[in-house]
Structures are given as C-alpha cells and as structure tokens.
Design an enzyme around this catalytic site. Structure first.
Site: not given
Length: 321
Positions: A237, A266, A285
């Site tokens: 993360r 993000e 991601h």
C-alpha cells in the site's frame, strides 16, 4: 426474491461478462459508473451484498445501505473501509484471502528483475531509435545471489520467497508474527528485526498490509539504514512508505532504484515526482490483476456471499469481523 450485489468500482465489460456468467441463481450484480461518494451511495442503497477493492468505503456510504449483510473485499487489504461502522451495525466483512497471492508474488519478482536489469529504460531507448547497450550494461545488476528482504510474510510474502529460491537468493523476512523455525527453514527464509533487515538487503519487498503499525514504516530513518546500492519494491500500500522520503532517497543516491505499484493517492497526480524519475518503475496498482486469475477470485467472493445468504459462516481465514 433476487438478492443484489453492488460492485463499488467501475469495471471493464469483459470482467462484467465473467461475473454475470458465474452468478448463482437468485443473485444479480450491478456496477457503479463513477467513483464519487454519491455514485457509491446510489449503487449500494438497495444492495444485500457489496464488493469493494481500490475505491474506499466510508461510513457515509455504508449508512446508505439499510439491507447490507456483507461487505466483501476483492483482495485482502482492509485499510480503506470503515470497519467500526460495519461492526456497530452488524455488517459482516470478508476478504478473498490467498486468491491473488500468486499474481502479486509473480509481479513482485517481475519488478525486481525489471529494476535490476533496467528493462524499461532498455525498451524505451531502443523503441525511440537508440541503442544504449553500453549504458544499460553499466547500470544493470543481477537478482541472482542477492539478499532480499520481505516485510510481511503472509500468502503473498511466502509466494515471493518461494519464487526467489530459483534465483539462489538469501531471503530475510520481518513480520509481526514470527514463523516457527521448521516452517521458516522449509520456505527458505531467515527472520531479522526490521532495522537489521534493512541494513542487509539488496532488494526490499513490501508485502504487508497497511495498519497503524506499518503506516509510514519506510520513512527517511528506515531508508537511511539501507545500502545505497539497494532497491525497493512496493506492491503493498502507498501508505507503508513516506513518498516524499522515498523521492529524496532516490534523488540523492541513497537508494539505487524503486518499483512502485501503489500510491497514497490513486491515481497519483500527473506531477507526482515518482512518475518522472529514471530510476523508478511505476504501475497502476495492478499486481493482483491477472486476467487468468479472475474467475478464481470471483468464485471465491461469490461463494462467501452464498454462504451468508444461507446463514452459513464465512471461513475463518476470510472473515474479518
């Protein structure tokens, strides 16, 4: 009566088709079209179950769903949902434990190789008409035989360790729960206290959840303990790393390179420094998002929703609360 599953993130048409093909009788699934709070509230309002992954789910959204029985994470990280609200209002929370371990572990190794051998710059310069063979040679290192440190030795961390055996790496780990020595030996890993691990590694792999204990764990102090020839891979993360400190370490030569799949925000803003550094690889991601693994993951979370619909317990390894 048909029960609704709300998918709290826009999804591609191909993914929607796979989900529809796997839906059990008596269930329907619809996906939100946008990422705003109002979009989420409208989608979840009449849902019996909801699925979330990257888009956070605050109390305001959960409060809009009076029928909600289960919030299920597509993945394992539960740092972006209000667990206190779920607990107070009897909403069960679960995750797809282990379903994405292989894709994430594989991606992690791919990033290590890419930053070690300068694969992205090699491609970019060649595609642009150049032939930077000598420069790539001077900047490349090998993964084989190196010391790799893994922070977080759950299913993903163990998968990374297993794959590193093929590169004759010495693998160290730091985790909240220390493995029994027999298990550690079988996996091929050695435990180290965090500071000792940071000082020894050539590659640091972050495979831990974001918790109050891990938030900001890799900051300027931690980075200063690493060798300037070391590289960092973050598929955990964004919040595990203090991004400004990482940028500074990379700019000043205190760290050789980094591969970053996750960010504090993000998508990250277009002017984010990590997007514009020659010694950094970035990705959206996507470590867990292997198309071939999709059916397995979908069957996993659908199975838990069916269990709840029948009044059956969620398996212990998946149940958050």
């Amino acid at each position: 009566m048909t029960q609704k599953i709300a998918l709290l993130q826009p999804i591609a048409g191909e993914m929607a088709d796979i989900i529809q093909s796997l839906l059990p009788e008596g269930f329907r699934a619809t996906a939100v079209k946008g990422r705003s709070i109002e979009d989420l509230k409208a989608e979840i309002a009449d849902a019996d179950y909801a699925l979330w992954w990257d888009v956070g789910v605050p109390a305001e959204v959960l409060a809009a769903a009076p029928k909600l029985k289960l919030m299920h994470k597509w993945g394992v990280g539960i740092d972006n949902i209000d667990l206190d609200y779920c607990r107070a209002h009897g909403i069960q929370v679960a995750r797809t434990t282990g379903s994405n371990a292989a894709p994430v572990a594989e991606f992690t190794i791919g990033l290590m190789l890419a930053i070690a051998r300068r694969i992205v710059p090699a491609h970019n310069t060649t595609a642009a008409g150049g032939w930077a063979k000598n420069e790539i040679w001077k900047q490349s290192v090998m993964l084989t035989g190196k010391t790799v440190g893994i922070i977080g030795l759950g299913a993903i961390g163990k998968g990374v360790a297993k794959r590193l055996q093929g590169f004759d790496c010495r693998v160290l780990y730091y985790s909240r729960t220390r493995l029994p020595e027999a298990e550690a030996k079988a996996i091929g890993v050695e435990y180290r206290a965090l500071d000792d691990l940071l000082a020894e590694v050539d590659f640091l792999s972050l495979n831990c959840p974001l918790t109050p204990e891990t938030k900001g764990m890799i900051d300027a102090r931690a980075l200063a303990k690493m060798k300037p020839t070391a590289s960092l891979v973050n598929v955990a993360r964004g919040g595990v790393v203090v991004e400004a400190d990482l940028v500074e370490a990379l700019r000043t030569g205190k760290l050789r390179a980094a591969a970053v799949d996750v960010f504090d925000q993000e998508p990250p803003p277009a002017d984010h420094p990590l997007l514009h550094m020659d010694n950094v690889i970035v990705s959206p991601h996507c470590a867990s998002t292997a198309y071939e693994n999709s059916r397995r993951s979908i069957e996993h979370w659908l199975g838990n929703m069916v269990r709840v619909s029948k009044g059956e317990p969620i398996p212990e390894q998946d149940r958050v609360q």
